[in-house]
Every structure is written in C-alpha cells, then in structure tokens.
Motif scaffolding. Sequence first.
Motif, PDB file in Angstrom:
ATOM      1  N   ALA A   1      -8.810  -7.458  -0.584  1.00 54.79           N
ATOM      2  CA  ALA A   1      -9.102  -8.839   0.047  1.00 54.79           C
ATOM      3  C   ALA A   1      -8.119  -8.674   1.412  1.00 54.79           C
ATOM      4  O   ALA A   1      -8.313  -9.286   2.658  1.00 54.79           O
ATOM      5  N   ALA A   2      -6.774  -8.389   1.107  1.00 61.92           N
ATOM      6  CA  ALA A   2      -5.737  -8.407   2.158  1.00 61.92           C
ATOM      7  C   ALA A   2      -6.047  -7.638   3.138  1.00 61.92           C
ATOM      8  O   ALA A   2      -6.020  -7.940   4.491  1.00 61.92           O
ATOM      9  N   ARG A   3      -6.616  -6.215   2.818  1.00 62.82           N
ATOM     10  CA  ARG A   3      -6.883  -5.263   4.111  1.00 62.82           C
ATOM     11  C   ARG A   3      -8.164  -5.899   4.684  1.00 62.82           C
ATOM     12  O   ARG A   3      -8.443  -5.659   5.942  1.00 62.82           O
ATOM     13  N   VAL A   4      -9.308  -6.498   4.104  1.00 61.00           N
ATOM     14  CA  VAL A   4     -10.268  -7.110   4.822  1.00 61.00           C
ATOM     15  C   VAL A   4      -9.766  -8.119   6.053  1.00 61.00           C
ATOM     16  O   VAL A   4     -10.264  -7.831   7.128  1.00 61.00           O
ATOM     17  N   ILE A   5      -8.799  -8.670   5.568  1.00 58.54           N
ATOM     18  CA  ILE A   5      -8.247  -9.744   6.541  1.00 58.54           C
ATOM     19  C   ILE A   5      -7.286  -8.963   7.591  1.00 58.54           C
ATOM     20  O   ILE A   5      -7.423  -9.326   8.691  1.00 58.54           O
ATOM     21  N   LEU A   6      -6.717  -8.025   7.092  1.00 59.90           N
ATOM     22  CA  LEU A   6      -5.820  -7.464   8.360  1.00 59.90           C
ATOM     23  C   LEU A   6      -6.672  -6.683   9.334  1.00 59.90           C
ATOM     24  O   LEU A   6      -6.274  -6.617  10.253  1.00 59.90           O
ATOM     25  N   GLU A   7      -7.707  -6.012   8.503  1.00 61.92           N
ATOM     26  CA  GLU A   7      -8.510  -5.250   9.671  1.00 61.92           C
ATOM     27  C   GLU A   7      -9.108  -6.014  10.459  1.00 61.92           C
ATOM     28  O   GLU A   7      -9.665  -5.592  11.703  1.00 61.92           O
ATOM     29  N   THR A   8      -9.720  -7.327   9.855  1.00 60.48           N
ATOM     30  CA  THR A   8     -10.513  -8.120  10.749  1.00 60.48           C
ATOM     31  C   THR A   8      -9.665  -8.560  12.086  1.00 60.48           C
ATOM     32  O   THR A   8      -9.950  -8.816  13.031  1.00 60.48           O
TER      33      THR A   8
END
Length: 345
Positions: A310-317
């Motif tokens: 979940a955190a990586r999804v936000i970071l990549e976005t």
Amino acid sequence: MKKRKTLADVAAAAGVSKMTASRALRGDKDVSKANVDKVKQAAREIGYYGNHLAASLSSKRTDLIGVVVPSLSNTVFPQVMSGVTDALKGTALQPVFGVTDYDPEAEYTTIRNMLSWRPAGLIVTGLDQPDESRRLLADAGIPIVQIMDCDGDPVDACVGFSQSGAGHDMAAALLAAGRRRFGYVGRNLDKDLRAAKRKKGFLDALRNQGLDFIDAIDGAHREGDEATLPAIACGRRKTAELLARQPDLDCIHFSNDDLAFGGLCHCIAAGIDVPGEVALAGFNGLGLLEGFPGKIATSHTARRAIGETAARVILETVESGETDSGKIHILAPSISLGDLAVTAK
C-alpha cells in the motif's frame, strides 16, 4: 527560549548554499551524494527539523502519509503499520496513524482531520465506509489505497484479499478434513464488517454441502462488561457457553485468532481434546498459539506485505504522477490446519 535552527544554519554548517541545502533535504536527484550526506549530517548535528507546514503551503501538500486502522489490540494492524513504515524508509514521506475502534463516525472524523493536513496519500482499512466518508476519499485529489479487503468497489487502489473468499476457503478445508457439526463464535460483527464477510463466506461453503451452523454466538457491540472484556476472555466465555448448549460440535469457527485462543483455553481447562474432539479455527495466523497443546486451524494473512505494498503504491504515484486508480493488488492468505489433517474424523 532558544531560537529554532534554520535552513541557513544548516547550509552554513555544511558549507553549501541555502538552495543546495534545501534541495538536498528534499531528496532532489540532481544533488550529489557527497552534498546530500554533508547536509543531512549538518542538520543532525545542529538539531534542524525544518518547517513542513510552510512547505505544504507552497507545494499544496505535506510529506505525510495518513494510515487509518480500526484497532491496535492485537498484532494485525501494528504489523500492517510496520510494513508501511518499512516501505517509506529512506524517502521523504512520513506515516501518521489514526485508530477508529471500528466506529464509522470516528473513522469519518479521522479521515477528515488527516485530509486537512494535506497528506501526500491516504491508506484506509476496508471498503465499506459510509457515503460521507467515501465522498471525502473520492474528492481528496491524492492517492487513496484501501487495504485488507477486495470485496467491493475501491475508491482508488486496493491491496488485500477477498474476506468472503477467505471464509469460504477455510470452510472447504475443514469439510475436506471430515468436520460436519459446526458452531460459530464471533464478536461485534455489526462493526467488524470484514469478519461478517468471512462468516458469510464460511456459511456459503457449508450450505453448498447441505450443512449449516448448528449454533452461533455473534452478538453485536454491547455496553458494560461485554464491551470491555478482552478478546481472549470473551472467546473463552463464549466457547464454554456454546459447548454447554451443543456438546456434540466437532468444529468451532471463530471470527479471529484471539477468540479462538480463548476457546482453546476453555478446552484445555475442561479437558477437551483439540482437535481430536473438537477442532477450533480462527483467522489471521497471529502466532500467539504456538507452544500450546492443541493446534488451531487458521488463515495466515500477509499483514506486513499488505502495508508495504500500500505504501509503495502511494510512493510510486507521488514520484511518477500517474494514478493507480482501480488497480487491485491481491495478497491471499494461506490456510494452516495444524494437526487437524491427521486427526480428522
């Protein structure tokens, strides 16, 4: 009162310009590693912590990631939070956490307050928020990731698994192990909607085989002793009540491992062989049951990995500017039957 250290103080201590110091602290890729190291070391030595509120006024967002969870009473959501923290290490993003106690009004207030701080993204547990909370999420204009449940319509991205599917799969495994007389123990299913979905999936699998729960105890949230009783004590009490009413049950399904552990405590005290006489099945794979006589069947959920993803999804976005809207990341649980497979009736 001592004066707060400024960016100019950091630049002077590092021997670089104020602009270079600012870019180094922001993590700009065009600043040399040597200068980044010097600036960060200088900031550490003089005690500089910046002014993210001022930065948010110019960038229209802070470097905060809001994480909204329902409970910290067992290791499930602390492990999710650990996964979020691990994924954000070494980045400019910082997680902040809010706990709702499965209360939709508290969840609405927490989401609203977090959004007022202009976070870079928001991680929220579940898909079943009331309309007013979903409206806040849909209109936030930032990456939103809903976690732990894929049975529904996500506002943006989703990381988790099918709760109803997890319940169905556990029932299928227990049926394959020869169990036929099922009871159920749950707690506060009017608030814990994911547990309610698991119960429905479990029951659907039973009914596909012409079976049903012989008896079930799954009362709503109550005031007084019932509301404050720890989950393990509640599981012990409700298991005793259920078996007093239905002594011939050969399996009890619990809404989570905490209640199942309480059920195991009752069985040990009452001299009931687990899983020989009655199998106990929980959910989450918490590990608190290791070392106890009697093995409880459980579903092991990828809690830390869900938080990390979940955190990586936000970071990549945030880094790419490209939305992950509508994408579902499935991290399915695995089932462990303990000793049940070799003791099936």
